[in-house]
Design a protein around this motif. Structure first.
Motif, mmCIF file in Angstrom:
data_model
loop_
_atom_site.group_PDB
_atom_site.id
_atom_site.type_symbol
_atom_site.label_atom_id
_atom_site.label_comp_id
_atom_site.label_asym_id
_atom_site.label_seq_id
_atom_site.Cartn_x
_atom_site.Cartn_y
_atom_site.Cartn_z
ATOM 1 N N ALA A 352 0.839 -1.200 0.000
ATOM 2 C CA ALA A 352 0.000 0.000 0.000
ATOM 3 C C ALA A 352 0.872 1.247 0.000
ATOM 4 C CB ALA A 352 -0.911 -0.015 1.220
ATOM 5 N N GLN A 353 0.356 2.278 -0.646
ATOM 6 C CA GLN A 353 1.002 3.583 -0.650
ATOM 7 C C GLN A 353 0.263 4.457 0.370
ATOM 8 O OE1 GLN A 353 3.760 4.377 -2.365
ATOM 9 N NE2 GLN A 353 3.814 2.266 -3.153
ATOM 10 N N TYR A 354 0.823 4.486 1.601
ATOM 11 C CA TYR A 354 0.151 5.217 2.662
ATOM 12 C C TYR A 354 0.423 6.710 2.546
ATOM 13 C CZ TYR A 354 -0.393 0.617 4.789
ATOM 14 O OH TYR A 354 -0.721 -0.682 5.019
ATOM 15 N N HIS A 355 -0.543 7.473 2.998
ATOM 16 C CA HIS A 355 -0.397 8.920 3.024
ATOM 17 C C HIS A 355 0.706 9.295 4.027
ATOM 18 C CE1 HIS A 355 -1.480 13.161 3.749
ATOM 19 N NE2 HIS A 355 -1.993 13.116 2.514
ATOM 20 N N GLU A 356 1.314 10.445 3.788
ATOM 21 C CA GLU A 356 2.408 10.902 4.659
ATOM 22 C C GLU A 356 1.954 11.021 6.119
ATOM 23 O OE1 GLU A 356 5.429 14.721 5.153
ATOM 24 O OE2 GLU A 356 4.121 14.559 3.393
ATOM 25 N N LYS A 357 0.776 11.562 6.336
ATOM 26 C CA LYS A 357 0.270 11.703 7.707
ATOM 27 C C LYS A 357 -0.054 10.337 8.317
ATOM 28 C CE LYS A 357 -1.543 16.395 7.459
ATOM 29 N NZ LYS A 357 -2.725 17.271 7.656
ATOM 30 N N SER A 358 -0.491 9.402 7.467
ATOM 31 C CA SER A 358 -0.760 8.054 7.964
ATOM 32 C C SER A 358 0.533 7.381 8.403
ATOM 33 C CB SER A 358 -1.443 7.216 6.885
ATOM 34 O OG SER A 358 -2.688 7.781 6.526
ATOM 35 N N LEU A 359 1.591 7.556 7.608
ATOM 36 C CA LEU A 359 2.889 7.015 7.999
ATOM 37 C C LEU A 359 3.372 7.636 9.310
ATOM 38 C CD1 LEU A 359 4.689 6.919 4.521
ATOM 39 C CD2 LEU A 359 3.933 4.956 5.889
ATOM 40 N N GLN A 360 3.101 8.928 9.478
ATOM 41 C CA GLN A 360 3.491 9.595 10.714
ATOM 42 C C GLN A 360 2.741 9.014 11.914
ATOM 43 O OE1 GLN A 360 5.951 12.124 11.067
ATOM 44 N NE2 GLN A 360 5.617 11.465 13.177
ATOM 45 N N GLU A 361 1.448 8.719 11.726
ATOM 46 C CA GLU A 361 0.656 8.132 12.813
ATOM 47 C C GLU A 361 1.179 6.738 13.168
ATOM 48 O OE1 GLU A 361 -1.417 9.528 14.632
ATOM 49 O OE2 GLU A 361 -1.888 11.358 13.522
ATOM 50 N N MET A 362 1.533 5.958 12.148
ATOM 51 C CA MET A 362 2.074 4.633 12.414
ATOM 52 C C MET A 362 3.428 4.725 13.119
ATOM 53 S SD MET A 362 0.989 2.260 9.136
ATOM 54 C CE MET A 362 1.363 3.417 7.811
ATOM 55 N N THR A 363 4.237 5.685 12.709
ATOM 56 C CA THR A 363 5.533 5.895 13.365
ATOM 57 C C THR A 363 5.346 6.290 14.825
ATOM 58 O OG1 THR A 363 6.513 6.593 11.260
ATOM 59 C CG2 THR A 363 7.684 7.196 13.280
ATOM 60 N N ASN A 364 4.398 7.203 15.054
ATOM 61 C CA ASN A 364 4.122 7.627 16.439
ATOM 62 C C ASN A 364 3.688 6.447 17.303
ATOM 63 O OD1 ASN A 364 4.707 10.243 15.705
ATOM 64 N ND2 ASN A 364 2.558 10.861 15.503
ATOM 65 N N THR A 365 2.790 5.627 16.724
ATOM 66 C CA THR A 365 2.295 4.474 17.477
ATOM 67 C C THR A 365 3.419 3.490 17.775
ATOM 68 O OG1 THR A 365 0.167 4.715 16.339
ATOM 69 C CG2 THR A 365 0.563 2.662 17.517
ATOM 70 N N HIS A 366 4.250 3.227 16.773
ATOM 71 C CA HIS A 366 5.359 2.301 16.955
ATOM 72 C C HIS A 366 6.340 2.817 17.999
ATOM 73 C CE1 HIS A 366 9.379 0.651 16.007
ATOM 74 N NE2 HIS A 366 8.702 -0.471 15.801
ATOM 75 N N ASP A 367 6.666 4.111 17.943
ATOM 76 C CA ASP A 367 7.608 4.686 18.913
ATOM 77 C C ASP A 367 7.051 4.635 20.330
ATOM 78 O OD1 ASP A 367 9.280 5.195 16.827
ATOM 79 O OD2 ASP A 367 8.810 7.337 16.671
ATOM 80 N N LEU A 368 5.761 4.892 20.478
ATOM 81 C CA LEU A 368 5.143 4.840 21.803
ATOM 82 C C LEU A 368 5.190 3.422 22.370
ATOM 83 C CD1 LEU A 368 2.011 7.127 21.288
ATOM 84 C CD2 LEU A 368 3.973 7.604 22.757
ATOM 85 N N ILE A 369 4.814 2.449 21.552
ATOM 86 C CA ILE A 369 4.822 1.057 22.013
ATOM 87 C C ILE A 369 6.232 0.625 22.373
ATOM 88 C CG2 ILE A 369 4.417 -1.331 21.300
ATOM 89 C CD1 ILE A 369 2.081 -0.298 19.607
ATOM 90 N N GLN A 370 7.203 1.000 21.529
ATOM 91 C CA GLN A 370 8.584 0.600 21.788
ATOM 92 C C GLN A 370 9.097 1.216 23.088
ATOM 93 O OE1 GLN A 370 10.140 -1.609 19.800
ATOM 94 N NE2 GLN A 370 11.786 -1.650 21.325
ATOM 95 N N ALA A 371 8.753 2.493 23.328
ATOM 96 C CA ALA A 371 9.237 3.189 24.528
ATOM 97 C C ALA A 371 8.663 2.577 25.798
ATOM 98 C CB ALA A 371 8.884 4.670 24.444
ATOM 99 N N ILE A 372 7.361 2.298 25.814
ATOM 100 C CA ILE A 372 6.750 1.762 27.034
ATOM 101 C C ILE A 372 7.145 0.308 27.250
ATOM 102 C CG2 ILE A 372 4.590 0.966 26.001
ATOM 103 C CD1 ILE A 372 5.072 2.772 29.396
ATOM 104 N N LYS A 373 7.381 -0.450 26.159
ATOM 105 C CA LYS A 373 7.809 -1.841 26.322
ATOM 106 C C LYS A 373 9.250 -1.923 26.814
ATOM 107 C CE LYS A 373 6.409 -5.187 23.743
ATOM 108 N NZ LYS A 373 6.162 -6.082 22.604
ATOM 109 N N ASP A 374 10.079 -0.979 26.383
ATOM 110 C CA ASP A 374 11.445 -0.939 26.918
ATOM 111 C C ASP A 374 11.427 -0.747 28.431
ATOM 112 O OD1 ASP A 374 12.573 -1.310 24.463
ATOM 113 O OD2 ASP A 374 12.908 0.828 24.067
ATOM 114 N N PHE A 375 10.493 0.079 28.896
ATOM 115 C CA PHE A 375 10.381 0.303 30.342
ATOM 116 C C PHE A 375 9.840 -0.945 31.049
ATOM 117 C CE2 PHE A 375 7.282 1.420 33.705
ATOM 118 C CZ PHE A 375 8.189 1.754 34.697
ATOM 119 N N LEU A 376 8.817 -1.556 30.473
ATOM 120 C CA LEU A 376 8.186 -2.705 31.125
ATOM 121 C C LEU A 376 9.078 -3.935 31.130
ATOM 122 C CD1 LEU A 376 4.545 -2.368 29.720
ATOM 123 C CD2 LEU A 376 5.355 -1.793 32.012
#
Length: 410
Positions: A352-376
């Motif tokens: 799929a060719q995702y929209h730039e803002k959609s890619l940004q939302e996926m990046t934000n979600t991935h970074d959030l999950i990675q950050a909280i899992k590193d802590f847990l």
């Protein structure tokens, strides 16, 4: 008529005098041009002052406020330390005063009671901290489960479905959240005995030895040999005990010599008993002082553990609040990922060719999950104390969340 006229003239004269008195003094007036020049010079000077005193930037203001806050905290800590030291000195002085007014045995009992009270208070505070820590860990586990099922697991699955995350990336680990370590061995404060029982035994033994010695001396003086297997006759008793009566002119009178022997024996027993009690009281006081010192050291170590527990309590509460914040944000990101999957994901299996803002939302979600899992995935404890690595990951998770929120609010 003439009199009225004279009165009117006098009134006019007085009124003129009053007007002259109330009239303001004349001053030299400054020409208008000079006034304007002076005003111009004053305004120019004030502008130069304003330019010279440049306004502080926000960073300078924040640094200044932080420095002032640090100075206030340091001053308050110094005040608290000085107050606590003064209170400790005052309590020591009060204790020394109380001891000075008591005998050694009572002073030892008082010190032992104080030592037990110190140990009991220290253990009670520690038990309360452990109970609080247990409640905090339960809250932490509840917040962790709420985060997992409230948005994080679903968001991870959506990222995998959208092709943004590999399925085996950073799997969850079983981590012991916090493990306490008992570093301070429990202290037992022993009671002190008065020494009365042993004193009584020693006094009886000393009295028996004294009586036997006095009877032996009397038999040697009067030339009588006692047969210990038989009860001595009345004559022998009068002769032996009467020897002591001869000191006051009552020879061979057991009724006089016997009380003398009894008085000497009782005196020896009292002396032995008194010495034993006195020596025991002195040793008890020294022992009680050592026990009090041991109790104070124990309380100091327990106090250090309590301070560490308080830090951990505040840390866990901060972590729980952070996980609740993540739960809200990831739940929102879950909805956005569902919207992206519904409108932008290709159904024919092509990339799929995702929209730039959609890619940004996926990046934000991935970074959030990675950050909280590193802590847990990192234990909070390290040798029974707060882990520096866990603190670093929590700070990183909070910073990541703040950046995502700032990006969303633009």
């Amino acid at each position: 008529m003439s009199e009225r006229k004279e009165q009117n003239e006098e009134l006019e004269v007085k009124s003129e005098v009053l007007e002259e008195k109330h009239q303001p003094e004349e001053t030299d007036e400054m020409p208008e041009s000079e006034k304007e020049a002076v005003e111009t010079e004053g305004s120019a000077a004030s502008e130069e002052k304003d330019e010279a005193a440049e306004p502080e930037t926000e960073e300078q203001t924040g640094t200044k406020e932080a420095a002032e806050a640090e100075e206030e905290v340091e001053a308050s800590e110094e005040d608290e330390a000085s107050e606590s030291s003064k209170e400790a000195e005052k309590s020591e002085e009060d204790l020394e005063t109380q001891i000075a007014n008591l005998n050694k045995q009572d002073a030892a009992v008082l010190l032992i009671k104080k030592a037990k009270h110190i140990v009991h208070d220290a253990e009670a505070q520690m038990d309360a901290c452990k109970m609080l820590l247990s409640d905090d860990l339960q809250d932490f586990e509840a917040a962790k489960q709420a985060l997992k099922f409230g948005g994080m697991d679903e968001s991870e699955a959506l990222l995998e479905e959208l092709g943004f995350r590999e399925p085996d990336e950073d799997e969850d680990k079983e981590v012991v959240v916090f493990e306490t370590k008992e570093e301070v061995q429990p202290v037992h404060i022993s009671d002190v005995s008065s020494g009365k029982f042993t004193g009584l035994l020693l006094a009886l033994l000393g009295g028996a030895v004294t009586a036997a010695g006095m009877i032996y001396v009397a038999t040697e003086k009067v030339g009588v040999t006692l047969d210990v297997t038989k009860v001595p006759s009345r004559e022998i008793i009068d002769k032996v005990l009467g020897w002591y009566g001869s000191f006051i002119g009552r020879e061979n009178d057991a009724l006089v010599g016997g009380p003398i022997v009894l008085v000497v024996v009782l005196f020896v027993m009292w002396l032995i008993y008194t010495i034993r009690i006195s020596l025991k009281a002195g040793s008890n006081l020294q022992f009680a002082k050592e026990e009090l010192q041991k109790a104070e050291e124990y309380a100091s170590l327990k106090g250090t553990c309590k301070d560490e527990m308080d830090k951990i309590d505040a840390y866990i509460k901060d972590a729980v609040q952070t996980m609740k914040d993540y739960e809200v944000v990831l739940h929102e990101q879950e909805g956005k990922l569902k919207r992206i999957r519904h409108f932008e994901k290709a159904d024919n299996g092509e990339s799929a060719q995702y929209h730039e803002k959609s890619l940004q939302e996926m990046t934000n979600t991935h970074d959030l999950i990675q950050a909280i899992k590193d802590f847990l995935n990192v234990p909070m404890s390290e040798d029974g104390k707060l882990s520096g690595k866990s603190t670093l990951f929590l700070h990183s998770a909070k910073s990541k969340l703040q950046k995502v929120l700032e990006r969303l609010h633009r």
